[in-house]
Write a protein that holds these residues in place. Structure first.
Motif, mmCIF file in Angstrom:
data_model
loop_
_atom_site.group_PDB
_atom_site.id
_atom_site.type_symbol
_atom_site.label_atom_id
_atom_site.label_comp_id
_atom_site.label_asym_id
_atom_site.label_seq_id
_atom_site.Cartn_x
_atom_site.Cartn_y
_atom_site.Cartn_z
ATOM 1 N N ILE A 93 23.034 72.655 68.492
ATOM 2 C CA ILE A 93 21.915 72.687 69.429
ATOM 3 C C ILE A 93 21.066 73.874 69.014
ATOM 4 N N LEU A 94 19.787 73.621 68.665
ATOM 5 C CA LEU A 94 18.987 74.700 68.088
ATOM 6 C C LEU A 94 17.503 74.466 68.310
ATOM 7 N N ASN A 95 16.751 75.463 67.890
ATOM 8 C CA ASN A 95 15.302 75.381 67.949
ATOM 9 C C ASN A 95 14.792 74.818 66.629
ATOM 10 N N PRO A 96 14.339 73.560 66.608
ATOM 11 C CA PRO A 96 13.999 72.950 65.313
ATOM 12 C C PRO A 96 12.719 73.491 64.699
ATOM 13 N N TYR A 97 12.001 74.345 65.428
ATOM 14 C CA TYR A 97 10.780 74.918 64.841
ATOM 15 C C TYR A 97 11.082 76.113 63.943
ATOM 16 N N ASP A 98 12.291 76.642 63.995
ATOM 17 C CA ASP A 98 12.637 77.878 63.283
ATOM 18 C C ASP A 98 12.693 77.606 61.769
ATOM 19 N N PRO A 99 11.794 78.204 60.999
ATOM 20 C CA PRO A 99 11.756 77.874 59.562
ATOM 21 C C PRO A 99 13.009 78.311 58.810
ATOM 22 N N LEU A 100 13.580 79.445 59.200
ATOM 23 C CA LEU A 100 14.796 79.905 58.529
ATOM 24 C C LEU A 100 15.937 78.922 58.792
ATOM 25 N N MET A 101 16.004 78.433 60.024
ATOM 26 C CA MET A 101 17.036 77.455 60.370
ATOM 27 C C MET A 101 16.844 76.167 59.580
ATOM 28 N N GLN A 102 15.597 75.739 59.438
ATOM 29 C CA GLN A 102 15.335 74.515 58.677
ATOM 30 C C GLN A 102 15.748 74.693 57.218
ATOM 31 N N GLN A 103 15.476 75.855 56.658
ATOM 32 C CA GLN A 103 15.898 76.131 55.283
ATOM 33 C C GLN A 103 17.416 76.033 55.172
ATOM 34 N N THR A 104 18.091 76.658 56.141
ATOM 35 C CA THR A 104 19.559 76.662 56.118
ATOM 36 C C THR A 104 20.108 75.247 56.252
ATOM 37 N N LEU A 105 19.504 74.455 57.118
ATOM 38 C CA LEU A 105 19.977 73.075 57.300
ATOM 39 C C LEU A 105 19.787 72.265 56.029
ATOM 40 N N ALA A 106 18.649 72.447 55.362
ATOM 41 C CA ALA A 106 18.397 71.697 54.129
ATOM 42 C C ALA A 106 19.396 72.109 53.042
ATOM 43 N N ALA A 107 19.609 73.410 52.917
ATOM 44 C CA ALA A 107 20.575 73.876 51.912
ATOM 45 C C ALA A 107 21.989 73.450 52.269
ATOM 46 N N SER A 108 22.309 73.446 53.549
ATOM 47 C CA SER A 108 23.649 73.050 53.972
ATOM 48 C C SER A 108 23.929 71.581 53.650
ATOM 49 N N ALA A 109 22.943 70.748 53.862
ATOM 50 C CA ALA A 109 23.116 69.327 53.534
ATOM 51 C C ALA A 109 23.449 69.172 52.054
ATOM 52 N N LEU A 110 22.739 69.924 51.245
ATOM 53 C CA LEU A 110 22.993 69.919 49.806
ATOM 54 C C LEU A 110 24.403 70.408 49.500
ATOM 55 N N LEU A 111 24.781 71.493 50.135
ATOM 56 C CA LEU A 111 26.057 72.139 49.815
ATOM 57 C C LEU A 111 27.250 71.357 50.344
ATOM 58 N N LEU A 112 27.056 70.633 51.442
ATOM 59 C CA LEU A 112 28.177 69.917 52.054
ATOM 60 C C LEU A 112 28.221 68.450 51.621
ATOM 61 N N GLY A 113 27.453 68.115 50.580
ATOM 62 C CA GLY A 113 27.584 66.788 49.987
ATOM 63 C C GLY A 113 26.754 65.710 50.646
ATOM 64 N N ASP A 114 25.879 66.086 51.585
ATOM 65 C CA ASP A 114 25.063 65.083 52.271
ATOM 66 C C ASP A 114 23.704 64.869 51.602
ATOM 67 N N ASP A 115 23.463 65.559 50.488
ATOM 68 C CA ASP A 115 22.173 65.414 49.796
ATOM 69 C C ASP A 115 22.454 65.421 48.289
ATOM 70 N N PRO A 116 23.034 64.309 47.785
ATOM 71 C CA PRO A 116 23.478 64.287 46.384
ATOM 72 C C PRO A 116 22.349 64.673 45.429
ATOM 73 N N SER A 117 22.713 65.502 44.470
ATOM 74 C CA SER A 117 21.765 66.018 43.467
ATOM 75 C C SER A 117 20.629 66.824 44.103
ATOM 76 N N GLY A 118 20.712 67.108 45.378
ATOM 77 C CA GLY A 118 19.674 67.895 46.032
ATOM 78 C C GLY A 118 18.330 67.196 46.037
ATOM 79 N N ARG A 119 18.323 65.864 46.136
ATOM 80 C CA ARG A 119 17.044 65.140 46.044
ATOM 81 C C ARG A 119 16.118 65.484 47.188
ATOM 82 N N SER A 120 16.621 65.424 48.418
ATOM 83 C CA SER A 120 15.756 65.756 49.556
ATOM 84 C C SER A 120 15.332 67.210 49.476
ATOM 85 N N TYR A 121 16.308 68.056 49.165
ATOM 86 C CA TYR A 121 16.008 69.488 49.082
ATOM 87 C C TYR A 121 14.901 69.745 48.070
ATOM 88 N N SER A 122 15.032 69.129 46.904
ATOM 89 C CA SER A 122 14.056 69.370 45.843
ATOM 90 C C SER A 122 12.668 68.896 46.242
#
Ligand SMILES: [Zn+2]
Ligand SMILES: [Zn+2]
Ligand SMILES: [Zn+2]
Lengths: 586, 586
Positions: free
Chosen positions: A536-565
């Motif tokens: 449960i979080l504030n979705p406007y927070d840019p640092l949080m959004q960065q962390t969520l995007a990187a986390s998806a990559l790191l935890l296997g939910d964004d293969p090859s980092g396509r969304s992240y890239s």
């Protein structure tokens, strides 16, 4: 065992001489022998279950014929006419069709009025002795919810819920089969299915989707193909033999109750009977076992929480606590700012929206009902009803045409007693908060004990695995140096001992400290690896959004980092795209 | 059992008529009966162990008297004179004192020359039949390291290492007792202790620090109090009875070998003997059990890695890979840029510095030796010697006046065979990298297997718990969607099955992706919670510094967020303070 339903009643009545524009249900009283004969012809063709001639026998439909006072009479007569046809093993399903009106806010029928109309008809069917209730051909999930609640209140018989979908696999008001199935199973439907509107070829993928969603038995009653207009006459083209071949496929896809709808005749039913009645079920694919993931839905969208599913973001911004302007707007019945927060959180990536109307002194139930109604039209993400007021909770649950999450159920006896039955009744999931009458447990181990107590009470109330989201409980780090460690340890204990999906209100951790965004984002990364499924979080927070995007990559939910890239590609255009949306730039 | 050493030799010789400025060791040859008589007086006072009159009998010291060719002779004569005094249970410790010169870069004596001088003297003592080697009164850890290496090479007898500290609890060249103890225990000292310079009151807290650091037996030989100058004569004021009372306290603090240094007489030894010889050891505090944390040191500072200790940041910037200018500077013997990177990383918060001289085509051993020498004077953080070149490794280890970390030891047979004995010899810790001849294991379970093989080989080579740092091995997420998950799982497996401290080179994970800083920082947060103790990272990265500060708060290493609040307090002054230092703003 495969059960064979019957086929169409309407076309059979026309063939028997029912005049155009005449109320079909009136013949239950006037021509019961005709009704009985039609039932008999289906039973002779192999039907195990016949459906009463009561599809339109509700107060709203009968009012069109000036027959609104005959609800009980015509339903009772229908059951008697059916019983006259039955052999010793034949079962009678009391048919309940739609009112023909849409419920608020899509139409002007109130939910309570719809409920009362269904309650009246189903009570009559139940008292006349049907073996089960068949709610069918429903094109609006909210109407089905009212009918199912009424059926559960009026009768202890099994309830079959059959929605009707278009060629796009959605109902007229936008619900897909998976979403409908999740809502109806959670509300206690005994058999879930589909009928009418489409032929068996089109219903097959829908049955497959229902089967992959539920362990409930599945029923299907297809039309005899897709109709054509020939000489201004609707013609259903599929022949009995072909209907039988399709019935085999429907059974292989998971159906256990098979009959026919528009355009089907005793010959079609006979063909279906011959094709599937004696199929050996051991040759068919087995149903899946119960999963511990939790599904939430809006009217038109399902979101899964839990291991194996991507992180679910719960937007926390629709909450007047500490926000004077929002509180004033809500108190004034002015919901523009609430709607703006909803839209902008969804655009910023929220998958669920928490809705809290906790403004002191207002009628919270009214505010919650209105907010839920409006938001359910505005956004398609599932909603979280966040309240400590039991009346506001029920108003919200009733108004919501989906499966909501209740925030929250603690181990306090009053909360358990009032909230759990509402969760069960309305098919909501519960956010379990490890707080007991003794207070807030400090250690992970103590929190596990309290959560197990809540789950135990929930099971006693009839909730099931799949109904839970566990809160790990975050205290503030400034006040308690172990706040972070214990919350992380709690997540790990939950995963290890329970396996249900987890949540936390991340921003609690940083209360009273500077640069809260850094702490919240860092804690989010740790918590996601420790097993957090739905922060449960504030979705406007840019640092949080960065962390969520990187986390998806790191935890296997964004293969090859396509969304992240794509989001963080080093071009000015993409940089702009990466910026989360805030109310300012909507 | 408590062992009683003897007391001063020098003052006894003066009393026996040794002329001022005369070489004391020459009397081993000229007046052996006087030497024997002094030993006898100590044995009669209760000494279990007597020290040979060879404190200055090394080639450098003897050269002052033109006696450089008598090293073997005078040492052998000293042992014979001692043996003539011994009872059946008396042991002889061969005394080895300092050369009086400082080793490069603090002085002009080369490490190898120092080693050879000690090797010559200790060989003579060993061949003459001493029971143990006593290296004493050493004020420079680098000289002690040379002497200890020589003792281990020249003799199989137990080696006692006694440093001398000032009133500030540091040696003249800056080493504290804990740091010295860690270095010496790792290099294989059998007994670790302290003598001279201070009286027992001042040595007591030093003995306590040694005892809390090692399970080795501890020796202590205090002066008879702090000296005063009376009538131009140095007078040691402490009387024998008081010396005995202090001996009890020293034993209670952990000493098991107790004697006296300057100003002590047979009467002092008798008092010590009576006070402690028959103490029941079961009444004394027990020594601690072996810990799995790993300690690294520079000359003057100790850093602990592992559970229970704060996160240790290993600065990765002294590495010419992919950095053309730095590579060119190193190749040109121009180390200004290396020194700048060292200083600025330390100012940015690095606790250890990785030192890699991997420039193709250069003499890596020479570059490593020079870099280690220079950096060990410039910064006080421990160094990590990062090389695949065995000659560069040994050059670095020899030059380093501390306990270094070797980066890295894989399970490749050549690496195990060449690197492990060097780690053992120089008392370095090893960074274990789970790579085997079969390649890079993909799963956490496979990595654990390879790490266990490395540790097994290390134990066979004589390394111990406390000598390991385990690398969890990060692959790149862009190439392998499970790279992050497996590294995190590896950390958890290491913690669960082994418990040794862990490390990873964080930036590998983001190779080939944009905004690598976001990925690295997010991964760092996850990894710290998963058990990462010592990330290898770029300490200039502001996002990483934010994450590290927040992680310390969240993982309980910054109670009430005090450090965090200071760093991120919302004032412009503090904001400046929070900005990490980069080479630009040095
Ligand atoms: Zn139909
Ligand atoms: Zn029908
Ligand atoms: Zn001394």
């Amino acid at each position: 065992m495969i059960y064979i339903f019957d086929g169409a009643m309407g076309t059979m009545l026309q063939n028997a001489g029912l005049p155009p524009g005449y109320c079909p249900e009136l013949w239950n009283q006037e021509q019961p022998a005709v009704i009985t004969a039609i039932h008999k012809s289906y039973i002779d063709s192999g039907s195990d279950i016949i459906e009463t001639n009561t599809f339109g026998a509700n107060r709203i439909k009968l009012t069109h014929y000036g027959l609104e006072e005959k609800v009980a009479l015509l339903n009772t007569a229908a059951v008697q006419a059916a019983r006259a046809a039955c052999g010793p093993d034949t079962k009678i399903a009391g048919s309940v069709g739609p009112t023909g009106k849409l419920i608020v806010p899509l139409g002007d029928l109130s939910f309570d009025d719809a409920y009362n109309v269904f309650f009246e008809q189903i009570s009559a069917l139940d008292q006349a002795g049907v073996d089960m209730i068949l709610i069918e051909t429903i094109i609006d999930i909210q109407e089905m919810r009212a009918a199912l609640l009424a059926a559960k209140a009026a009768s202890k018989k099994p309830v079959i819920c059959q929605m009707s979908f278009g060629a796009d696999e959605r109902t007229v008001t936008g619900t897909d089969p998976i979403t409908a199935t999740i809502i109806l199973e959670a509300m206690g439907a005994d058999i879930i299915g589909v009928n009418c509107s489409l032929g068996p070829a089109q219903l097959l993928p829908i049955v497959e989707k229902i089967a992959q969603t539920t362990n409930c038995p599945i029923s299907v009653q297809a039309n005899a193909g897709m109709p054509s207009l020939i000489n201004k006459q609707t013609v259903f083209p599929m022949q009995p033999e072909e209907m039988g071949l399709w019935a085999k496929k429907l059974v292989a896809a998971g159906a256990r109750y098979v009959g026919g709808c528009c355009g089907t005749t005793p010959q079609h039913i006979k063909s279906i009977y011959q094709a599937v009645k004696h199929l050996a079920l051991s040759d068919l694919p087995t149903v899946q076992s119960a999963k511990k993931s939790t599904a939430l839905t809006s009217r038109s969208k399902t979101i899964y929480l839990g291991a194996g599913h991507p992180t679910v973001i719960i937007g926390e911004r629709i909450n007047p606590t500490g926000r004077k302007q929002l509180a004033a707007d809500i108190a004034a019945g002015q919901f523009i700012s609430v709607k703006k927060e909803a839209l902008s959180q969804v655009r910023a990536g929220a998958h669920l929206l928490d809705v809290n109307m906790g403004v002191p002194g207002i009628d919270q139930a009214k505010a919650m009902q209105y907010a839920i109604q409006e938001l359910s039209m505005l956004v398609d993400v599932p909603l979280v009803i966040d309240t400590t007021d039991v009346n506001a909770l029920e108003a919200g649950l009733k108004a919501y045409p989906g499966r909501a999450l209740i925030n929250s159920v603690s181990a306090e006896p009053e909360r358990l007693k009032s909230f759990l039955p509402l969760a069960k009744k309305y098919g909501a999931a519960i956010l379990c908060l490890p707080i007991s009458p003794a207070g807030v447990p400090k250690t992970a181990q103590d929190r596990l004990v309290v959560i197990q107590e809540i789950i135990h009470k929930a099971f006693e109330t009839g909730l099931k695995p799949g109904d839970f989201v566990l809160d790990a409980l975050i205290l503030t780090a400034a006040a308690d140096a172990r706040a972070g460690l214990e919350a992380l340890a709690t997540l790990k204990l939950y995963r290890q001992h329970l396996g249900y999906p987890t949540t936390m209100g991340l921003s609690n951790i940083s209360f009273g400290l500077p640069r809260r965004d850094i702490i919240n984002a860092t804690f989010c990364a740790m918590a996601l690896d420790a097993g957090l499924d739905a922060p449960i979080l504030n979705p406007y927070d840019p640092l949080m959004q960065q962390t969520l995007a990187a986390s998806a990559l790191l935890l296997g939910d964004d293969p090859s980092g396509r969304s992240y890239s794509v989001n963080y590609a080093p071009t000015s255009q993409s940089e702009e795209r990466a910026a989360p949306l805030t109310p300012k730039n909507i």
